[in-house]
Write a protein that holds these residues in place. Structure first.
Motif, mmCIF file in Angstrom:
data_model
loop_
_atom_site.group_PDB
_atom_site.id
_atom_site.type_symbol
_atom_site.label_atom_id
_atom_site.label_comp_id
_atom_site.label_asym_id
_atom_site.label_seq_id
_atom_site.Cartn_x
_atom_site.Cartn_y
_atom_site.Cartn_z
ATOM 1 N N MET A 135 0.842 -1.167 0.000
ATOM 2 C CA MET A 135 0.000 0.000 0.000
ATOM 3 C C MET A 135 0.891 1.234 0.000
ATOM 4 O O MET A 135 1.840 1.324 0.765
ATOM 5 N N LYS A 136 0.587 2.161 -0.872
ATOM 6 C CA LYS A 136 1.411 3.350 -1.017
ATOM 7 C C LYS A 136 1.117 4.354 0.098
ATOM 8 O O LYS A 136 0.048 4.337 0.708
ATOM 9 N N THR A 137 2.084 5.233 0.339
ATOM 10 C CA THR A 137 1.940 6.248 1.369
ATOM 11 C C THR A 137 0.739 7.140 1.087
ATOM 12 O O THR A 137 0.000 7.508 1.998
ATOM 13 N N GLN A 138 0.522 7.468 -0.166
ATOM 14 C CA GLN A 138 -0.621 8.310 -0.539
ATOM 15 C C GLN A 138 -1.933 7.618 -0.173
ATOM 16 O O GLN A 138 -2.862 8.254 0.304
ATOM 17 N N ASP A 139 -1.995 6.312 -0.376
ATOM 18 C CA ASP A 139 -3.192 5.564 -0.017
ATOM 19 C C ASP A 139 -3.423 5.599 1.492
ATOM 20 O O ASP A 139 -4.556 5.710 1.951
ATOM 21 N N LYS A 140 -2.363 5.492 2.268
ATOM 22 C CA LYS A 140 -2.478 5.524 3.720
ATOM 23 C C LYS A 140 -2.991 6.885 4.186
ATOM 24 O O LYS A 140 -3.801 6.962 5.109
ATOM 25 N N LYS A 141 -2.536 7.939 3.542
ATOM 26 C CA LYS A 141 -2.993 9.279 3.922
ATOM 27 C C LYS A 141 -4.473 9.462 3.628
ATOM 28 O O LYS A 141 -5.193 10.085 4.405
ATOM 29 N N THR A 142 -4.931 8.910 2.513
ATOM 30 C CA THR A 142 -6.357 9.037 2.205
ATOM 31 C C THR A 142 -7.191 8.184 3.154
ATOM 32 O O THR A 142 -8.326 8.552 3.465
ATOM 33 N N LEU A 143 -6.651 7.073 3.623
ATOM 34 C CA LEU A 143 -7.373 6.244 4.580
ATOM 35 C C LEU A 143 -7.568 6.972 5.905
ATOM 36 O O LEU A 143 -8.587 6.803 6.571
ATOM 37 N N GLN A 144 -6.601 7.791 6.281
ATOM 38 C CA GLN A 144 -6.686 8.505 7.550
ATOM 39 C C GLN A 144 -7.796 9.551 7.552
ATOM 40 O O GLN A 144 -8.268 9.945 8.605
ATOM 41 N N THR A 145 -8.226 9.971 6.379
ATOM 42 C CA THR A 145 -9.287 10.971 6.310
ATOM 43 C C THR A 145 -10.675 10.347 6.310
ATOM 44 O O THR A 145 -11.664 11.053 6.456
ATOM 45 N N LYS A 146 -10.758 9.031 6.185
ATOM 46 C CA LYS A 146 -12.055 8.353 6.145
ATOM 47 C C LYS A 146 -12.629 8.194 7.552
ATOM 48 O O LYS A 146 -11.898 8.200 8.534
ATOM 49 N N THR A 147 -13.934 8.008 7.609
ATOM 50 C CA THR A 147 -14.591 7.797 8.896
ATOM 51 C C THR A 147 -14.378 6.360 9.350
ATOM 52 O O THR A 147 -13.985 5.494 8.570
ATOM 53 N N ASN A 148 -14.673 6.124 10.629
ATOM 54 C CA ASN A 148 -14.510 4.768 11.164
ATOM 55 C C ASN A 148 -15.421 3.776 10.459
ATOM 56 O O ASN A 148 -15.033 2.632 10.238
ATOM 57 N N GLU A 149 -16.631 4.199 10.112
ATOM 58 C CA GLU A 149 -17.561 3.309 9.425
ATOM 59 C C GLU A 149 -17.003 2.887 8.071
ATOM 60 O O GLU A 149 -17.092 1.717 7.682
ATOM 61 N N GLU A 150 -16.428 3.842 7.344
ATOM 62 C CA GLU A 150 -15.841 3.530 6.036
ATOM 63 C C GLU A 150 -14.650 2.590 6.188
ATOM 64 O O GLU A 150 -14.482 1.655 5.401
ATOM 65 N N LEU A 151 -13.847 2.842 7.214
ATOM 66 C CA LEU A 151 -12.679 1.989 7.446
ATOM 67 C C LEU A 151 -13.095 0.568 7.831
ATOM 68 O O LEU A 151 -12.502 -0.410 7.356
ATOM 69 N N LEU A 152 -14.126 0.461 8.670
ATOM 70 C CA LEU A 152 -14.598 -0.857 9.070
ATOM 71 C C LEU A 152 -15.183 -1.619 7.886
ATOM 72 O O LEU A 152 -14.999 -2.833 7.772
ATOM 73 N N LYS A 153 -15.875 -0.911 7.003
ATOM 74 C CA LYS A 153 -16.426 -1.539 5.797
ATOM 75 C C LYS A 153 -15.293 -2.042 4.908
ATOM 76 O O LYS A 153 -15.321 -3.165 4.402
ATOM 77 N N GLN A 154 -14.265 -1.210 4.735
ATOM 78 C CA GLN A 154 -13.128 -1.595 3.910
ATOM 79 C C GLN A 154 -12.367 -2.759 4.549
ATOM 80 O O GLN A 154 -11.893 -3.656 3.849
ATOM 81 N N LEU A 155 -12.276 -2.762 5.870
ATOM 82 C CA LEU A 155 -11.615 -3.858 6.582
ATOM 83 C C LEU A 155 -12.379 -5.161 6.379
ATOM 84 O O LEU A 155 -11.780 -6.211 6.117
ATOM 85 N N ASP A 156 -13.695 -5.094 6.462
ATOM 86 C CA ASP A 156 -14.524 -6.283 6.246
ATOM 87 C C ASP A 156 -14.348 -6.816 4.822
ATOM 88 O O ASP A 156 -14.215 -8.020 4.616
#
Length: 79
Positions: A1-22
């Motif tokens: 995963m690229k650094t740019q991708d990690k930065k965009t993930l940090q701006t997402k809400t917890n619900e979005e992150l949990l959905k992506q994790l699932d």
């Protein structure tokens, strides 16, 4: 995963992150199934998906601890 991708993930809400994790966990299960069936061509995709899951879990944990620290700081008496 690229650094740019990690930065965009940090701006997402917890619900979005949990959905992506699932979604990533479901993808990992499918990849492992394909590997057991000897149909998986790119075995490094399992490693990449595991890393993606680790990054997502780390970001979720950091967000939880940051919010907990913010609540703790807000509740302290400055006098």
């Amino acid at each position: 995963m690229k650094t740019q991708d990690k930065k965009t993930l940090q701006t997402k809400t917890n619900e979005e992150l949990l959905k992506q994790l699932d979604d990533a966990k479901q993808t990992l299960a499918a990849l492992r199934f394909e590997q057991k069936q000897q149909q998986l061509k790119n075995t490094s995709s399992i490693t990449n998906t595991r890393r993606e899951i680790a990054v997502l879990q780390t970001i979720i944990t950091v967000k939880k601890t940051d919010s907990a620290h913010a609540l703790a700081e807000g509740g302290k008496d400055n006098g």
